[in-house]
Design a protein around this motif. Structure first.
Motif, PDB file in Angstrom:
ATOM      1  N   ARG B  14     103.209 132.327 -14.587  1.00  0.00           N
ATOM      2  CA  ARG B  14     102.055 133.138 -14.994  1.00  0.00           C
ATOM      3  C   ARG B  14     101.550 134.050 -13.871  1.00  0.00           C
ATOM      4  O   ARG B  14     100.705 134.899 -14.098  1.00  0.00           O
ATOM      5  N   LYS B  16     100.845 136.924 -11.359  1.00  0.00           N
ATOM      6  CA  LYS B  16     101.060 138.375 -11.364  1.00  0.00           C
ATOM      7  C   LYS B  16     100.908 138.963  -9.963  1.00  0.00           C
ATOM      8  O   LYS B  16     100.856 140.176  -9.794  1.00  0.00           O
ATOM      9  N   CYS B  18      98.364 139.059  -7.771  1.00  0.00           N
ATOM     10  CA  CYS B  18      97.163 139.879  -7.525  1.00  0.00           C
ATOM     11  C   CYS B  18      96.504 139.599  -6.177  1.00  0.00           C
ATOM     12  O   CYS B  18      95.668 140.367  -5.725  1.00  0.00           O
ATOM     13  N   GLU B  19      96.824 138.476  -5.564  1.00  0.00           N
ATOM     14  CA  GLU B  19      96.333 138.097  -4.225  1.00  0.00           C
ATOM     15  C   GLU B  19      94.858 137.694  -4.180  1.00  0.00           C
ATOM     16  O   GLU B  19      94.267 137.623  -3.100  1.00  0.00           O
ATOM     17  N   ILE B  20      94.250 137.452  -5.328  1.00  0.00           N
ATOM     18  CA  ILE B  20      92.848 137.017  -5.332  1.00  0.00           C
ATOM     19  C   ILE B  20      92.727 135.656  -4.634  1.00  0.00           C
ATOM     20  O   ILE B  20      91.857 135.453  -3.790  1.00  0.00           O
ATOM     21  N   MET B  23      92.737 135.866  -0.904  1.00  0.00           N
ATOM     22  CA  MET B  23      91.457 136.264  -0.319  1.00  0.00           C
ATOM     23  C   MET B  23      90.521 135.067  -0.168  1.00  0.00           C
ATOM     24  O   MET B  23      89.810 134.947   0.823  1.00  0.00           O
ATOM     25  N   TYR B  24      90.523 134.179  -1.157  1.00  0.00           N
ATOM     26  CA  TYR B  24      89.578 133.055  -1.157  1.00  0.00           C
ATOM     27  C   TYR B  24      89.995 131.913  -0.235  1.00  0.00           C
ATOM     28  O   TYR B  24      89.155 131.156   0.225  1.00  0.00           O
ATOM     29  N   SER B  54      89.190 130.814  -8.974  1.00  0.00           N
ATOM     30  CA  SER B  54      89.233 132.283  -8.982  1.00  0.00           C
ATOM     31  C   SER B  54      90.488 132.844  -9.642  1.00  0.00           C
ATOM     32  O   SER B  54      90.497 134.015 -10.038  1.00  0.00           O
ATOM     33  N   CYS B  55      91.541 132.059  -9.764  1.00  0.00           N
ATOM     34  CA  CYS B  55      92.805 132.590 -10.303  1.00  0.00           C
ATOM     35  C   CYS B  55      92.611 133.079 -11.737  1.00  0.00           C
ATOM     36  O   CYS B  55      92.264 132.304 -12.622  1.00  0.00           O
ATOM     37  N   PRO B  56      92.842 134.380 -11.990  1.00  0.00           N
ATOM     38  CA  PRO B  56      92.649 134.895 -13.347  1.00  0.00           C
ATOM     39  C   PRO B  56      93.767 134.510 -14.310  1.00  0.00           C
ATOM     40  O   PRO B  56      93.657 134.740 -15.509  1.00  0.00           O
ATOM     41  N   ASP B  57      94.845 133.933 -13.761  1.00  0.00           N
ATOM     42  CA  ASP B  57      96.020 133.664 -14.601  1.00  0.00           C
ATOM     43  C   ASP B  57      96.344 132.179 -14.750  1.00  0.00           C
ATOM     44  O   ASP B  57      97.391 131.837 -15.278  1.00  0.00           O
ATOM     45  N   PHE B  58      95.458 131.307 -14.256  1.00  0.00           N
ATOM     46  CA  PHE B  58      95.604 129.852 -14.431  1.00  0.00           C
ATOM     47  C   PHE B  58      96.929 129.332 -13.866  1.00  0.00           C
ATOM     48  O   PHE B  58      97.653 128.580 -14.499  1.00  0.00           O
TER      49      PHE B  58
END
Lengths: 273, 68
Positions: B14, B16, B18-20, B23-24, B54-58
């Motif tokens: 899953r 993508k 995004c590297e969020i 950052m955290y 924070s992961c938007p994609d689980f």
């Protein structure tokens, strides 16, 4: 901690179609954690969404869900709640769906103080259709339909819903995930119209046209421009410039619509006996 | 915070990139390589849950027994 989020997601629908770095996934995940934290019965919970990027959420969440027409999620949700007042009805909408096409439903839902939890994912743009400006695109920012800068003013959605009659108003950001969970849990347990604005990031169709091409940069911007409501009032007018308050902004005990409707039904039936 | 919990990439398909989560992460153990999230040093994971929340994609989960 230790939320079992997978149980609340339709595994066969994942990975979702939201773009890399989109905040909607984070907000949806933390809404699910808020549902878990509030300990509301998933079998008595309905998720209703409209059209747009935010509208996809109802397809991914493993509850009874309804994906409705553009802007009409609150209208459908009102019908569900009136027919079955024992249900927890959650509306997921976006800034275009909820404040433009469905703006009228938003203010009238709030006016009735009907017991819905409305989560408005505000990414400041019409993302799905490639970046037209919405009522929440900041003045001066660029969009495909405002290539020289948007001249419209925005709504302050907290002020709008408060003036309309909502009894719970909160704002969170995709950046501050723990605060989001708290807000969602509190909003879900509130009886009356709960309005929660969740600031999201759209790096693809908003950010890159406005000098913020990565999700990380947009999240840092959310971090730097949001101020907890507990600190907000101590800031000077100058310090508040370009910033917005987050947290539970307003809450009051107020008579709820379906309860009042039931009282009418009961009294008329009593008279007919 | 849990002292036992460590991050696990439960759904790599899953991701993508995004590297969020990068950052955290307070201990910088998450790195995106070729568009996919990887864990560089699991021993330094403090189990703070920032990445999971924070992961938007689980993709990520903090679990008690991370066998990787």
């Amino acid at each position: 901690m230790g939320y079992k989020i997978d149980e609340y997601l339709r595994q066969d629908k994942l990975p979702h179609i939201w773009c890399p770095g989109c905040g909607h996934g984070t907000i949806m995940g933390n809404l699910i954690r808020g549902i878990d934290k509030a300990k509301i019965d998933p079998d008595k919970t309905v998720v209703v969404s409209g059209i747009g990027c935010s509208g996809r959420a109802s397809g991914y969440m493993n509850f009874d869900t309804l994906h409705t027409t553009h802007g009409r999620a609150i209208a459908f949700a009102t019908g569900i709640k009136l027919a079955n007042p024992e249900l927890n009805v959650i509306v997921i909408t976006g800034d275009g769906d909820g404040t433009a096409i469905g703006g009228n439903h938003l203010i009238h839902g709030a006016r009735r103080n009907i017991d819905l939890t409305v989560v408005l994912m505000n990414n400041h743009i019409y993302g799905m259709t490639s970046g037209q400006f919405s009522p929440m695109t900041p003045t001066g920012d660029n969009a495909t339909t405002a290539p020289y800068g948007n001249i419209d003013q925005n709504f302050d959605l907290a002020d709008l819903t408060k003036a309309s009659g909502a009894s719970f108003i909160a704002r969170g950001t995709a950046y501050n995930t723990r605060q989001l969970i708290e807000i969602f849990a509190e909003g879900l347990l509130h009886t009356g119209f709960s309005f929660i604005e969740a600031i999201s990031q759209c790096p693809v169709n908003y950010g890159r046209r406005n000098g913020l091409s990565s999700a990380v940069d947009m999240l840092k911007c959310q971090r730097d421009s949001s101020v907890n409501i507990r600190k907000w009032d101590s800031l000077s007018k100058e310090e508040k410039k370009g910033k917005f308050p987050t947290g539970v902004l307003y809450k009051e005990d107020k008579r709820e619509y379906t309860e009042m409707y039931q009282e009418i039904i009961d009294s008329v039936q009593e008279e007919a006996k | 915070m849990s002292k036992k919990g460590k991050v696990k990439i439960t759904h790599p398909e899953r991701c993508k990139g995004c590297e969020i989560c990068v950052m955290y992460c307070p201990t910088d153990i998450l790195v995106v390589k070729k568009g996919q999230i990887t864990i560089t040093d699991i021993d330094n994971c403090v189990g703070c849950y920032n990445c999971e929340l924070s992961c938007p994609d689980f993709v990520l989960e903090v679990v008690e027994n991370n066998e990787r």
